[in-house]
Motif scaffolding. Structure first.
Motif, short mmCIF file in Angstrom:
data_model
loop_
_atom_site.label_atom_id
_atom_site.label_comp_id
_atom_site.label_asym_id
_atom_site.label_seq_id
_atom_site.Cartn_x
_atom_site.Cartn_y
_atom_site.Cartn_z
N ARG A 17 62.75 -4.64 122.82
CA ARG A 17 63.07 -5.25 124.12
C ARG A 17 62.57 -6.70 124.17
O ARG A 17 63.27 -7.60 124.57
N PHE B 182 71.22 2.07 118.91
CA PHE B 182 71.57 3.01 119.99
C PHE B 182 71.81 2.29 121.31
O PHE B 182 72.68 2.67 122.09
N TYR B 183 71.02 1.24 121.57
CA TYR B 183 71.03 0.61 122.89
C TYR B 183 71.98 -0.58 122.94
O TYR B 183 71.94 -1.45 122.08
N HIS B 184 72.81 -0.61 124.01
CA HIS B 184 73.81 -1.68 124.14
C HIS B 184 73.18 -3.07 124.22
O HIS B 184 73.78 -4.06 123.82
N ASP B 185 71.97 -3.16 124.80
CA ASP B 185 71.37 -4.49 125.01
C ASP B 185 70.99 -5.21 123.73
O ASP B 185 70.90 -6.43 123.71
N PHE B 186 70.68 -4.45 122.70
CA PHE B 186 70.14 -5.08 121.49
C PHE B 186 71.28 -5.63 120.64
O PHE B 186 72.00 -4.89 119.98
#
Ligand code: FMN
Ligand code: SF4
Ligand code: FES
Lengths: 522, 158
Positions: free
Chosen positions: B31, B65-69
Motif C-alpha cells: 500500500r 490480487f488487488y486492483h490498486d497495485f
C-alpha cells in the motif's frame, strides 16, 4: 469591544468538496476579509442533503440558517444580503433554518444526529453535543451487561447480512482467549451507498466511541478499521480523530482513567470489493490475498490471526453509543417488524433530491423515493429501483409500496443490504444492467469457487448474446441454469447473490430480454 | 521488449524497513509503495519477499490480487471514472464515451507520451452526486462532458 465572530459552516465532506466546497469556503474567507468582518469558518460534515451541496450555514443563537447550493460566485451576493446578521434573508439560495428543511425535519436522526452539525475534528464540540455519554455509561457496566443492552436493542448488522450484533458479541465475550479484536468494516463497496463515508467524515469520534464500547464489551484491547482506499478524505478525518481521542485519554492504555486499555488502528484496503466480505477482510488485514474463508470457525471464535474477533459495519458500531446511553429497550421501541431502530438509507441514482435519510424501518419505497427523493432528476418516468447494492434486486415502479425492512424486502425477492437505493428512469436497459452485474462479479471474484469465477464470465457472455439477439429462449434457459449453479455452488454472497440482480431483472423486465412484457400487477 | 522503467529502490527499502514488523506487513508495505511511487514495481517484489521471509509466489499473488497495485507506472495525470450502477443511472456511460474519445484512451490504458492514464473505479461513495470521477486525486461530482473538460483543464499536470 470586539464583536463575537459569526460562525459560518461550509462542509468538508468529500461529496460537498466534489462540488466545489473548498472554493466556496475560500471565497467566504476572502469576502469577509475584504469587507473587514470577523467570521469563524467551521468545516462541518454534510447533512446529507446533497442536491443542496455545497450548503452553507450561518449560526445565529441556537438556530442555523442554510443557503444552498452555493457556488463561489454567489458569495458576494450572500454578503450583500446581510446573511451574516443571522436574520432570515430573501436571498434566492436561502433555505431557512436548517432544522426546518422538510427533508431533514422528517428524518429521525440518531446515528447521524451530529453529522453536519459539528466540526468533526473538534473533540470538545463532540462532547458538547452529547458525545462519549455512551462510553461513560459503558465504563460502569460489565461486558455481559453491555452485550445484554445490544441484544435487547435487537441491533442487526448494517453491513448487509443483518445478523444480530448481540449474538456475535456474546460469542466473542465467551471465548477465553486473552487476546481478542474488534474490526470495523469500512470497506463500503456497494454502489449507491455512502453512509459509512459520511459518518467517518462527519462524526468520526462516534465510531471511535462505538468501537471502544465494543472492545469493553467483549474484552478486546485492540481494534482495526479496514477502510477502502477510495475514501482518502475519510482516512484523513479518522486519523485526526484518533489522534485527538488519544491525546485526551479516550483511547490508549487507560481509557478515561478506567484502567482499561483500548486503541485503534486504520488499515487501508487496495480496491477489492471482496474484501468487504468479513473473512476476506481478515485475510487482507493479515497481509494476504482477500480470499474468502470457509466457516466454521466464525470470526467471533477464530478471526484475525486466529483470535476471537467481532467484525461489524461502521453504522452498526456507530449505533452502539446511543443504545448504551439510552438503553437497548429504547432502540428496540422504534422500527418495523423484526427490523428495529433507525436505518440510514442512501438515495442515489436518478433522483431530484439524493442523499442520506435516517428513519425508523418501515417507510415505503414510494415515500422514500417520492417524498424524500423528489422523483427522478431527469423528469422521465421512474422504471427501476435497485436496492442493496450490486447484489441486490431490481424492482419495477409497480412495487413501490414495499416497506423498507429486512423481511419485507427479502420476501419480495431482494435484500436491503447496506441500505442503498438506486433509481433509474425509463432509459435504463435491464438486460445491460444484468450483464453489468455478471461483469462486476467476474471482476471482483476472489477466485475460490468455479461457479463464481468462471460462471460470471460465462454469464456476461451469455447476456451479450441475449442483448445482440434480442433474447432467444435457449440463451435464457442457459442463463437460468447458470444462475442456479452460481447460487448453489458459491461459498459467499458475491457468487451466490449475483444471480439476484440478474434474475430479478429478467423477472420484472422481461421485455428487455426479448420476451413478452410482464403482466401488470392486479 | 521494453525493459522495466526505473524506480526508487531506496524508497522501497525504507518502506520495507519501517513496516516489516507490523502485523500483516505485506499489505501495508505494498500500500505504502503504491501510494509513494504510484505503482508497485514487479522487480521490487523479490526484495520484499526476502525481507518478510515469504516466497516470491506469495508476494506476487498478493500484489496481483488487488486492483490498486499497478504493475506499471501511471501517466502524469490519472483519471478515474466511476462505472458503477448509481453513476450509470445518470449517464456515466455517455460520460465514459466522451472521456475515452477526448483522451483517445481505453479504460486501463496509458497514453504513449505518458501524459494520461484512464482507470475505471466501482463506486467512490459519491453516488448522491453522480456521475463521479477523480482527476489527480481531486474528487468530482455531477459530471457532464463539459464540466469534465473544465475540470481537466484546471487540474491537468503538463
Ligand atoms: C461480497 C461481499 C461484500 C461485502 N461488503 C461489505 C462492505 O463493504 N461493508 C460491510 O460492512 N459489510 C460487507 N459485507 C458483509 C460482511 O461480510 C459482514 O457481514 C459484515 O461486515 C458484518 O458486520 P455487521 O454485522 O455489522 O453488518 C460484504 C459481504 C459480501 C459477501
Ligand atoms: S463466491 Fe466468488 S467471491 Fe465468494 S468465495 Fe467463491 S469465488 Fe470467492
Ligand atoms: S456509484 Fe459512482 S460514486 Fe457510487
Amino acid at each position: 469591544m470586539t464583536p463575537i465572530p459569526v460562525k459560518i459552516f461550509v462542509p468538508r465532506d468529500s461529496g460537498a468538496l466534489s462540488l466545489g466546497a473548498d472554493g466556496v469556503a475560500a471565497a467566504i474567507a476572502a469576502e469577509a476579509a475584504r469587507r473587514g468582518v470577523a467570521i469563524k469558518l467551521v468545516r462541518n460534515g454534510s447533512r446529507g442533503l446533497y442536491w443542496l451541496e455545497p450548503m452553507v450555514e450561518v449560526a445565529t443563537g441556537d438556530a442555523r440558517l442554510a443557503y444552498g447550493p452555493v457556488a463561489s460566485a454567489d458569495v458576494p451576493s450572500l454578503f450583500d444580503a446581510v446573511f451574516l446578521s443571522g436574520a432570515p434573508t430573501s436571498h434566492p439560495l436561502a433555505l431557512g433554518p436548517v432544522a426546518e428543511i422538510p427533508a431533514l425535519a422528517r428524518q429521525h436522526r440518531i446515528v447521524f444526529a451530529r453529522t453536519g452539525a459539528t466540526d468533526p475534528l473538534a473533540l470538545d464540540d463532540f462532547v458538547a453535543h452529547g458525545g462519549f455519554r455512551g462510553l461513560a455509561r459503558a465504563l460502569e457496566l460489565s461486558g455481559a451487561a453491555l452485550v445484554e443492552e445490544v441484544t435487547r436493542a435487537n441491533l442487526r448488522g448494517r453491513g448487509g447480512a443483518a445478523f444480530p450484533a448481540g449474538v456475535k458479541w456474546k460469542t466473542t465475550l465467551e471465548q477465553s482467549d486473552p487476546v481478542k479484536f474488534v474490526v470495523c468494516n469500512a470497506d463500503e463497496g456497494d454502489s449507491g451507498t455512502f453512509a459509512d463515508r459520511m459518518l467517518m467524515e462527519g462524526d468520526p469520534l462516534l465510531l471511535v466511541e462505538g468501537m471502544t464500547i465494543a472492545g469493553l464489551a467483549v474484552g478486546a484491547t485492540r481494534g482495526f478499521i479496514y477502510l477502502r482506499s477510495e475514501y482518502p478524505h475519510a482516512l484523513r478525518t479518522l486519523m485526526a480523530a484518533l489522534a485527538a481521542a488519544r491525546a485526551r485519554g479516550y483511547l490508549g492504555a487507560d481509557v478515561c482513567g478506567s484502567g482499561r486499555a483500548f486503541d485503534l488502528e486504520i488499515v487501508v484496503g487496495a480496491g477489492a470489493y471482496i474484501c468487504g466480505e468479513e473473512t476476506a477482510m481478515l485475510e487482507s488485514l493479515e497481509g494476504k490475498r482477500g480470499m474468502v474463508r470457509y466457516k466454521p470457525p466464525v470470526p467471533a471464535v477464530a478471526g484475525l490471526f486466529g483470535r476471537p474477533t467481532i467484525v461489524n459495519n461502521v453504522i452498526t458500531l456507530a449505533s452502539v453509543p446511543a443504545i448504551v446511553e439510552h438503553g437497548g429497550a429504547a432502540w428496540n421501541q422504534i422500527g418495523y417488524g423484526r427490523s428495529r431502530g433507525t436505518i440510514p438509507l442512501q438515495l442515489a441514482g436518478n433522483l431530484a433530491r439524493p442523499g442520506l435519510v435516517e428513519v425508523p424501518f418501515g417507510l415505503t419505497l414510494r415515500e422514500l423515493i417520492h417524498d424524500f427523493g423528489g422523483g427522478t432528476r431527469s423528469g422521465r418516468p421512474l422504471r427501476a429501483v435497485q436496492i442493496g447494492g450490486p447484489l441486490g434486486a431490481y424492482f419495477p415502479a409497480a412495487m413501490l409500496d414495499l416497506r423498507v425492512d429486512y423481511e419485507t424486502i427479502a420476501e419480495a425477492g431482494g435484500l436491503l443490504g447496506h441500505g442503498g437505493v438506486v433509481v433509474f428512469d425509463d432509459t435504463v436497459d435491464l438486460a445491460r444492467m444484468a450483464r453489468y452485474a455478471m461483469e462486476f462479479c467476474a471482476l471482483e471474484s476472489c477466485g475460490k469457487c468455479t461457479p463464481c469465477r468462471i460462471g460470471s464470465t460465462r454469464g456476461a457472455e451469455l447476456l451479450d448474446r441475449v442483448i445482440r439477439e434480442r433474447g432467444g429462449a435457449a440463451n435464457l434457459e442457459l442463463l437460468r441454469e447458470l444462475c442456479d449453479t452460481m447460487t448453489a455452488g458459491s461459498l459467499c454472497a458475491l457468487g451466490g447473490l449475483t444471480p439476484m440482480p440478474v434474475m430479478s431483472a429478467l423477472k420484472h423486465f422481461p421485455e428487455d430480454f426479448g420476451l413478452a412484457a410482464a403482466a401488470p400487477p392486479p | 521488449m521494453e525493459s522495466s522503467p526505473s524506480w526508487d529502490h531506496e524508497a522501497v527499502a525504507a518502506i520495507v524497513e519501517s513496516l516489516r514488523r507490523t502485523p500483516g506487513a505485506l499489505m501495508r508495505i505494498l500500500r505504502r509503495v503504491q501510494d509513494q511511487l504510484g505503482w508497485v514495481p514487479p522487480p521490487a517484489l523479490p526484495e520484499i519477499a526476502h525481507a518478510l521471509n515469504l516466497s516470491r509466489a506469495e508476494v506476487h499473488g498478493v500484489a496481483s490480487f488487488y486492483h490498486d497495485f499497478r504493475p506499471t507506472p501511471p501517466g502524469r495525470n490519472v483519471i478515474r471514472l466511476c462505472r458503477a450502477e448509481a453513476c450509470q443511472a445518470l449517464g456515466a456511460e455517455a460520460l465514459a464515451d466522451h472521456v475515452r474519445a477526448r483522451l483517445g484512451l481505453a479504460f486501463g490504458a496509458t497514453s504513449s507520451d505518458r501524459a494520461f492514464t484512464l482507470e475505471p473505479v466501482y463506486c467512490l461513495g459519491n453516488c448522491a452526486c453522480s456521475p463521479a470521477g477523480v482527476i489527480n486525486g481531486q474528487l468530482l461530482g455531477r459530471l457532464t462532458p463539459a464540466s469534465f473538460d473544465d475540470a481537466l483543464a484546471r487540474l491537468v499536470r503538463r
